[in-house]
Design an enzyme around this catalytic site. Structure first.
Site, PDB file in Angstrom:
ATOM      1  N   ASP A 465      42.458  46.355  36.704  1.00 39.84           N
ATOM      2  CA  ASP A 465      42.038  46.609  38.695  1.00 39.84           C
ATOM      3  C   ASP A 465      41.397  47.661  38.806  1.00 39.84           C
ATOM      4  O   ASP A 465      41.341  48.543  38.269  1.00 39.84           O
ATOM      5  CB  ASP A 465      43.845  46.484  38.867  1.00 39.84           C
ATOM      6  CG  ASP A 465      44.374  46.820  40.449  1.00 39.84           C
ATOM      7  OD1 ASP A 465      43.223  45.969  40.935  1.00 39.84           O
ATOM      8  OD2 ASP A 465      45.333  47.317  41.054  1.00 39.84           O
ATOM      9  N   ARG A 673      35.998  50.969  52.004  1.00 37.94           N
ATOM     10  CA  ARG A 673      37.506  50.070  51.755  1.00 37.94           C
ATOM     11  C   ARG A 673      36.361  50.282  53.825  1.00 37.94           C
ATOM     12  O   ARG A 673      37.046  50.928  54.642  1.00 37.94           O
ATOM     13  CB  ARG A 673      38.441  50.210  51.827  1.00 37.94           C
ATOM     14  CG  ARG A 673      38.656  50.516  50.455  1.00 37.94           C
ATOM     15  CD  ARG A 673      39.809  51.288  49.743  1.00 37.94           C
ATOM     16  NE  ARG A 673      41.140  50.374  50.395  1.00 37.94           N
ATOM     17  CZ  ARG A 673      41.815  49.052  49.306  1.00 37.94           C
ATOM     18  NH1 ARG A 673      41.357  49.262  48.267  1.00 37.94           N
ATOM     19  NH2 ARG A 673      42.513  49.242  49.627  1.00 37.94           N
ATOM     20  N   ASP A 879      49.386  43.084  40.730  1.00 36.73           N
ATOM     21  CA  ASP A 879      48.796  43.308  39.046  1.00 36.73           C
ATOM     22  C   ASP A 879      49.982  42.737  37.750  1.00 36.73           C
ATOM     23  O   ASP A 879      50.132  42.423  36.623  1.00 36.73           O
ATOM     24  CB  ASP A 879      48.338  44.423  38.338  1.00 36.73           C
ATOM     25  CG  ASP A 879      47.380  45.087  39.257  1.00 36.73           C
ATOM     26  OD1 ASP A 879      45.920  44.747  39.707  1.00 36.73           O
ATOM     27  OD2 ASP A 879      47.664  46.068  39.858  1.00 36.73           O
TER      28      ASP A 879
END
Lengths: 1174, 496
Positions: A465, A673, A879
């Site tokens: 991840d 981000r 995940d």
């Protein structure tokens, strides 16, 4: 009062407040307002409306969204509030007493035995023991044969009984805890087990919830209750739960609450709940934010009253109370193949013995009556009968069964026990490894699965991840683009002077807990409120401070004048934004479900939260509708750029939009981000329209989530662009180095992230996953055909690159970047094969924008198509599916809660620990376990063969010269300890070498230490060694007056010594413990043989002392040991000298390196730093 | 926990906190500077495990709790677990989730653990169980203490392990975190098979083995052996077609043989009889005996294993019972040299241990060879078994189907060329299974009888090792391998 009619009758829009979280779907509504900021509110107060809605909308965590269904009549359970008799009348719901214990006194024996015999090994044991009980077959003493099984069974049973007793006890404690329950209009203490569904329960602060209950009212006037769910999911932050306003106002002690709750059947989704409550003639919807479930603790709330909806074994906590499925290691699976070979071998031996015995009987059938050593006829009886002779066929059959008993240890049952022990030892060292200790979270490595330690040494693919795994998931606000102007703090010189903004509260100073670097220019701008830019900045920061679900908590400090504001929230992005807003003077001071207070440049302003559309993964944005102090109603929205640009009114200011897009691109290539923030002022008609549709959507029984989403999309449009923010998600410490090491070790690292492509690629660069030398193949298509085409093109390109590299000697690597949309068309279709082909040619694969299930799909793609071991590592709930799918799942105990850890096989603190885990511990575990398995096969087979050879000299009658007790103790005492000790402690290479040369990891990937070839070679060696051990004494004593017991003692000792020396030859590191184990075992064997021979009732009495008195005995021992081991030694030396493998070379290098750190060696090592070519 | 059989003590000492964890085993881990000491107390089977914050063992304090009177010791208490662990503990068992969290987030408390109780009962029960089954078994009583101890430890560890997930946290507290043991950095010797070592090893083996081989071979050659196979020759020619009939008949079976001494035989000269094809190790045969009966007169009814030679038809036990005793060899040999009788010493031919402790000096034969079928020799019922040395020798069953048994010793030298006349009674029936009978006179050396195998084997191994030493020397000289020069990981490995 009917709520709908009230809305209609009220032309003033009631204050309608919603609050929700972006992730956990907490939404609430509250009517309490203070002060009259608006006429509407005043009106609302005048009307005394109490209708409040606490609908739950949308999906919470994506992983659980699938469980959302509207309640159907048949699936509903009806709960009459405060009327348990009626509630339980039609449907007998489970009481609240729980039972975690498995057995009662009556059922203990049968059930426990039944469960224990699920282990195949025990059944094998049992069959052998039963066979041995038949008088015709009693090879061993009956006790001796049943002892091991009885012992193991008994001990396990006692262990189970004790555990169950403990469970009984804790059940009893749990069931007898007291709770306040409303009985006859007043709260009385009754025991938990007596609580029934439908009863009203009062819970005080810090108490644990006795059952799942729907909140009716709380001590907080707004109906908020804080709960801690540590017991359920491990998250320690407080979660807010809400009582419905309709019930909040009632005190059940004074006013009887009547109502009917219709809710789902009990299920195990702890994040989902759907129900309706009919109270006072109104129908109110209930969501996950209205239920508090068993096992939670009530915090920061004086009391909370609720009605029990699920009790006892139907509570969500109990339904979730099941262990993780256990995995089996690859090595063990492979091992089973060899176990089958051994079984065949065992049967073959038995067949040989029984057939020869049959032939012998046949040949001597006329003589059997009189043979002194056989005596078929029993002449002592008056009637002369056959004595213990069952006919030719039966004799053969019996001999066959007897030979199974005698040769039983051919199937190394003790190996399973040894393996468990070794794994525990290995787990101990992994847990204690300081290099895998995370200082920051003070967490050690955790082994949650004990069965797959050695799989860590064979990993070929790592699926990682990104957020929280490669990065820290500690967000930091880096830059903002407001109205097309970029304010990147960059290298800020003024920061020394800026200690961040503090708000005054009376004499006290409130300061945000975390300081954020500020851009001085922007700071100046934010203070100029009345300019146009100032207004934009103002709106931007108000949006940052308001458009979220953060709850500010004030924390006392040692300085009484200073308080810190801690922003608690579930999304780290939002936290970062709020901290940033605070740093620029927009300090979020208070948030209730109805309003928020923001300290804007020292001036407290109050905003009413009129509605909130929480984040969901379809819209990828959230919006909040605020009643501002200046009596305007504004909608603020923030979300991912793609989703926001679709709802932004581009016509308003095209330049700003394009400039912002440019900034966004720049931010994301920096690895930030990004979020885009938009705003729009609502006209009153628009607001009313929205409100009524919102109203009906949130009370809808069918398709509520979809309806709400539609309402949200209706209001989220034509937004004006306020700006964009860039948040840095820092790479974790050591990630680039770790990825480099893994790559060198021949492990393919795939990154699967939900982030967008640009961010993913930039993180790829910063983590050294991607290099500028690589050719990137990007696939982001929106249809199946285009996907097919790009895959085909990519394959062609890939072939060209790889074939071209042959001439130029430049290894040009290919990186594949594929996004989630394309994967939708690829996974589970015929294109999968192409993707696999392409991916296996690429050295790096980056999947962006993938959904949790797609992550699992990608893992499955590799797992199903190759034999290679896969490892998935992640930290979040998204995940979980991937972690469970992979052969080895690793959970990081990071910022995003502990769902990943709960689902994982191993848990640790940081991504970089993967390097010591795989390269060091994984390598060791694999090497140790492989050797141990082979050795155990050898060790048992050699003993069985020695027994077998002797049987050939006893007219095939399964006499054993070796005493029963030695047979039993051979695998338990004589030879077991050293293999376990070495399985735990031996190291083929030091940690430094392994880390320095990651290539050494390849041994595990190539299965060098355990494979069919090695097995057969070992078996060949076994046969030779058994031949030497058996025939050397046989020939040396041939025709002498040696007796069976003495020769048996010699064989016992010879085999035990030989087997231990064999092990000693393979030991790589001699610790004092190793010495003790190996030589100790040999000494123990001597002691035991002597001990057995001092028992006068055994036939072998004193045999050892008599034979040990002769020189020939010792000469035999020496001869056997050397003669048996010479071939192995020669092969070993030859292989190590002439065809050494990596490990042997590295070992020699290590040894040499200790004496002199040769520079030549360093130079020689250099080439290996090039990644291996496939 | 009270009320359970046995007792359990749970101790809370000030400033320690009880770690509630399932601990069944009786073992103590003690962290020393660089190793773990595992303690197992067999007598009271109580485990003491204490760890303080630094991870140092505090076994002394804990031990006090166990041995001192609990009431008088203010630091000890007995009874239910303290309420402080209640919530966490019950949560632990109840919700799988909690365990992990507690492990991760609990502050490391100073803790002490004392366990016992069930473990004790369990163990004792097992011991009783075992005793009982052994007593029933009758033959395998009393396994050596060391051995059973070991089994216990082994299984205890196994159980300890099987509940390991529960103990994860406390287990990890056992060793101080930075010790060399837990970091797997104990000092170790890591020998490597360098050419020097390999060649020296081979040379060493050959240096040891070749002389032993030579000496053994000489010893074997020194043995003088006279073997006389007589089972056919001692049947009168006319009876040779019905040899079983002859041997079962009551005819005179005296047979005269003449032996020539090939070389000087130094005394003592051992007289053996050798039987071939006689499976004294046959399963039915080996088990057909009662060691109890042989040892003590009280056990004369202990004949369960002896069938078919267990009792007479009227049920009185046969002493010694069983097929082994029944088939006692009964050929006899008399030796004369130059018409002068050679005295055969038949004393001390059996192991003294057997005479002294295995065969009772107050056990007398009874009902022996009274059946319809005679297996072999009769015994003098007035002589106790401990003095029936032929029987004792015979009862020590041979390992192999071809075996010798000591008949007696001749305690004078025999000179080369002498002839010895043997008068033998050919009584024993080996004819029913074509067994051979041989009379053997043999001297002995340190190596035993005449057997070249050991010498040849040693010479072979020694020679082979010498050869290998040379081969490896040659390889080393012809193809020297220097790691740092000739071979890197890449060029030498399977990385291709």
């Amino acid at each position: 009062m009917d709520s709908n009619s009230q809305i209609e009758s009220c032309d003033q829009v009631p204050d309608f407040l919603r609050d929700s979280s972006s992730r956990r779907s907490i939404s609430s509504y509250q009517s309490k307002t203070s002060g009259g900021h608006s006429i509407r509110e005043v009106n609302f107060s005048e009307l005394g409306s109490k209708h409040v809605r606490h609908g739950s909308t949308g999906a919470d965590s994506e992983a659980f969204s699938a469980s959302y269904k509207e309640i159907k009549e048949d699936d509903a359970r009806l709960i009459y509030i405060n009327d348990p008799e009626k509630t339980n009348d039609n449907f007998e719901f489970a009481g609240n007493s729980i039972r975690t214990s498995k057995y009662s006194i009556m059922t203990f024996l049968p059930r426990n035995l039944y469960e224990q015999f699920h282990r195949v090994a025990y059944i094998y044991f049992l069959v052998i023991a039963i066979l041995n009980q038949l008088p015709q077959l009693a090879v061993f003493g009956r006790g001796a044969s049943i002892m091991p099984l009885a012992f193991v069974l008994l001990v396990t049973a006692i262990k189970d009984a004790y555990e169950d007793y403990r469970r009984h006890r804790s059940d009893k404690i749990e069931n007898n805890r007291l709770a306040w329950v409303l009985v006859n209009e007043q709260f009385q203490q009754i025991r938990w087990k007596d609580i029934r569904v439908g009863e009203i329960i009062k819970v005080s602060s810090n108490e644990t919830l006795p059952c799942d209950m729907v909140l009716l009212c709380t001590s907080d006037t707004t109906g908020i209750a804080y709960v801690q769910t540590t017991n359920l999911d491990g998250e320690s932050n407080l979660k807010t739960r809400y009582a419905k306003q309709e019930t909040q106002m009632k005190n059940p002690e004074k006013e009887k609450i009547d109502g009917l709750i219709k809710c789902e059947k009990p299920n195990r989704n702890i994040y989902g709940f759907q129900a309706n409550m009919d109270v006072d003639g109104k129908r109110i919807s209930l969501g996950p934010s209205n239920i508090i479930i068993r096992g939670c603790d009530l915090k920061n709330t004086d009391w909370a009253i609720g009605v029990a909806v699920y009790a006892g074994k139907e509570t969500k906590a109990m339904l979730n109370n099941s262990g993780a499925p256990s995995k089996r290691s690859r090595l063990e699976t492979r091992m089973n193949r060899e176990i089958i070979f051994l079984s065949i071998f065992l049967v073959a031996l038995c067949v040989i013995v029984s057939v020869f015995h049959g032939l012998w009987l046949r040949r001597h059938k006329d003589e059997l009556d009189l043979m002194q050593f056989y005596r078929k006829k029993d002449y002592s009886e008056p009637e002369v009968e056959n004595y213990n002779y069952y006919g030719w066929g039966m004799e053969i059959f019996f001999v066959f069964l007897m030979s199974i008993i005698v040769f039983q240890i051919m199937i190394p049952i003790s190996l399973y026990i040894s393996m468990e022990l070794v794994r525990v030892g290995q787990a101990f060292f992994m847990i204690r490894d300081n290099r895998m200790y995370d200082e920051a979270s003070k967490s050690r490595f955790q082994c949650r699965a004990l069965n797959i330690n050695e799989d860590l040494g064979q990993i070929k693919y790592v699926f990682s991840d990104k957020t929280g795994t490669l990065t820290e998931n500690k967000m930091e606000f880096k830059c903002a683009s407001i109205r097309g102007i970029d304010y990147s703090s960059g290298e800020d010189n003024t920061e020394d002077g800026q200690i961040g903004y503090s708000a005054q509260d009376g004499g006290q100073v409130l300061r945000p807990k975390m300081q954020v670097k500020v851009d001085s220019e922007l700071l100046q701008l934010s203070k100029r409120k009345h300019t146009a830019e100032g207004m934009h900045v103002h709106d931007f920061f108000v949006a940052l401070a308001a458009c979220n679900t953060i709850v500010p908590l004030t924390v006392e400090t040692s300085d009484p004048a200073l308080k810190l504001i801690d922003y608690q929230g579930e999304s780290p992005d939002e936290q970062a934004l709020v901290y940033a807003a605070a740093a620029y003077g927009f300090v979020l001071i208070e948030r209730t479900s109805g309003h928020i207070v923001i300290d804007i440049q020292g001036e407290r302003q109050r905003f009413n939260v009129l509605g909130l559309h929480e984040f969901d993964s379809d819209r990828k944005r959230m919006s909040v509708i605020l009643g501002c102090p200046d009596d305007t109603v504004k909608v603020f929205a923030k979300g991912a750029d793609t989703s926001m640009f679709s709802v932004i009114n581009r016509s308003l200011n095209l330049n700003v939009v394009s400039a912002t897009e440019g900034h966004l691109h720049a931010y994301s290539s920096m690895g930030l981000r990004t979020l885009v923030i938009g705003m729009r002022e609502l006209s009153s008609s628009e607001f009313e329209q929205w409100q009524s549709s919102y109203e009906s959507a949130s009370t809808a029984l069918m398709g509520r989530a979809a309806l709400l989403r539609r309402v949200a999309s209706n209001i989220e449009h034509h937004l004006s662009l306020l700006g964009a923010s860039g948040i840095e998600d820092k790479l974790q410490q050591g990630v680039p180095e770790a990825i480099e090491s893994l790559r060198k070790a021949g492990i393919k690292v795939w990154v699967l992230t939900g982030d967008k492509q640009e961010t993913a690629i930039s993180i790829g660069y910063s983590s050294k996953l991607l290099t500028s030398k690589m050719t990137q193949i990007v696939i982001n298509k929106k249809s199946k055909d285009s996907c097919r085409k790009s895959l085909e093109d990519a394959l062609v390109l890939c072939k060209k690159i790889t074939s071209g590299s042959g001439e130029t000697h430049v290894v040009s690597q290919v990186a594949l970047i594929i996004d989630g949309t394309s994967l939708v068309y690829v996974l589970d279709t015929e294109l999968e094969g192409q993707l696999f082909e392409l991916a296996s040619k690429c050295s790096v694969v980056l999947c962006c924008r993938v959904a949790p299930l797609q992550k699992a799909g990608i893992v499955a793609l590799i797992k199903n198509r190759t034999d290679d071991m896969t490892l998935a590592i992640g930290d979040g709930a998204n995940d979980v599916s991937m972690i469970q799918m992979a052969d080895v799942g690793i959970g990081l105990s990071g910022q995003e809660g502990r769902q990943a850890v709960m689902a994982s096989d191993f848990a640790m603190g940081q991504f970089r620990f993967l390097v010591p885990l795989l390269l060091v511990h994984g390598h060791w575990n694999y090497q140790r376990m492989s050797y141990m398995i082979l050795y155990n096969f050898y060790r048992n087979a050699v003993f069985v063969l020695v027994l077998f050879w002797y049987v050939l000299f006893t007219s095939f009658t399964l006499t054993t010269a070796i005493t029963d007790w030695s047979s039993v103790m051979y695998s338990v005492l004589y030879t077991s300890v050293p293999t376990i000790i070495i399985g735990i402690l031996d190291k083929d290479l030091s940690r430094t070498s392994l880390l320095k040369h990651p290539q050494l990891y390849g041994a595990g990937q190539r299965q060098e230490s355990y494979n069919g070839k090695l097995f057969w070679l070992t078996m060949l060696d076994t046969v030779w060694q058994s031949v030497v051990a058996f025939f050397f004494p046989l020939l040396a004593y041939w025709g002498s007056n040696i007796d069976g017991s003495s020769l048996g003692d010699l064989w016992t000792l010879a085999v035990a010594i030989m087997v231990n020396i064999h092990l000693a030859m393979d030991v790589i590191r001699w610790y004092s413990i190793t010495h003790a184990a190996i030589w100790g075992s040999i000494i123990a064997t001597f002691i035991c043989v002597m001990a057995i021979d001092v028992l006068p009732f055994l036939p072998g009495y004193w045999a050892f002392f008599n034979i040990a008195n002769t020189e020939l005995f010792w000469v035999c021992l020496l001869g056997i040991t050397v003669g048996a081991l010479v071939p192995r030694f020669v092969v070993k030396v030859f292989v190590q000298y002439c065809i050494p493998n990596d490990i042997q070379i590295a070992r020699e290098a290590e040894k040499r390196g200790n004496s002199r750190e040769s520079q030549d060696a360093q130079i020689e090592m250099n080439p290996i730093f090039d990644p291996p070519r496939q | 926990m009270r009320g359970f059989r046995g007792e359990i003590s749970v101790c809370i000492v000030h400033e320690f906190e009880l770690q509630a964890s399932f601990q069944f085993l009786v073992m103590a881990w003690e962290m020393k500077k660089d190793k773990i000491v595992l303690k197992i107390d067999c007598r009271d089977l109580v485990i003491v495990r204490t760890v303080n914050q630094a991870g140092h063992a505090l076994s002394k304090q804990a031990a006090c709790c166990l041995h001192k009177d609990r009431d008088s010791d203010p630091h000890c208490c007995l009874g239910e677990q303290p309420p402080s662990v209640d919530g966490g503990e019950s949560g632990c068992t109840r919700y799988g989730a909690l365990k992990e969290i507690d492990k991760g987030t609990l502050p490391i408390a100073k803790k002490i653990e004392v366990h016992g109780g069930e473990g004790v009962t369990a163990h004792r029960d097992l011991a009783v169980e075992r005793q009982k089954s052994l007593r029933e078994e009758g033959e395998n009583r009393d396994l050596s203490i060391a051995a059973s101890m070991y089994v216990y430890i082994y299984i205890y560890i196994y159980i300890y392990i099987s509940v390991f997930p529960d103990l994860n946290w406390s287990f990890s507290e056992l060793c101080s975190s930075d010790s060399r043991f837990t970091q797997q950095e104990l000092p170790a010797c890591k020998p490597i098979l360098t050419p020097k070592w390999v060649i020296s090893t081979f040379l060493l083996v050959s240096v040891i083995f070749i002389p032993i081989g030579v000496v053994s071979l000489f010893a074997s050659r020194d043995v003088v052996e006279i073997v006389d196979r007589y089972e056919t020759d001692c049947i009168p020619v006319d009876s040779r077609n019905n040899r079983v009939g002859f041997i079962q008949s009551s005819q005179d079976k005296t047979c005269n043989r003449t032996l020539r001494v090939p070389k000087h035989m130094r005394q003592p000269i051992y007289v053996y009889y050798q039987l071939d094809n006689f499976y004294q190790n046959h399963r039915r045969y080996v088990r057909s005996r009662s060691d109890q009966q042989l040892r003590s007169p009280g056990s004369n009814r202990d004949t369960s294993a002896c069938s078919p030679e267990d009792t007479t038809p009227d049920g009185t036990p046969i002493v010694p019972c069983g097929l082994i005793a029944w088939s006692l060899f009964n050929d006899t040999y008399g030796f004369t040299r130059n018409n002068q009788q050679l005295i055969i010493n038949k004393r001390d031919i059996a192991w003294s241990s057997d005479r002294d402790r295995k065969f009772g000096d107050n056990v007398f034969p009874s009902n022996f060879q009274n059946g319809t079928l005679q297996g072999g020799a009769r015994l003098n019922t007035s002589i106790p078994l401990s003095e029936q040395e032929d029987l004792i020798v015979w009862m020590r069953t041979a390992a192999l189907p071809t075996f010798r048994k000591l008949y007696g010793k001749i305690e004078v030298d025999l000179r080369a060329g002498e002839t010895i006349d043997v008068t033998l009674q050919n009584n024993y029936n080996t004819y029913s299974f074509n067994g051979k009978k041989k009379l053997v006179l043999s001297t002995t050396t340190w190596l035993g009888g005449k057997n070249d195998f050991v010498g040849i084997a040693y010479l072979t191994v020694g020679g082979l090792c010498f050869f290998l030493a040379i081969v490896f020397t040659l390889i080393y000289l012809i193809k020297p391998r220097y790691f740092s020069l000739g071979c890197s990981f890449y060029s030498c490995t399977s990385y291709k």
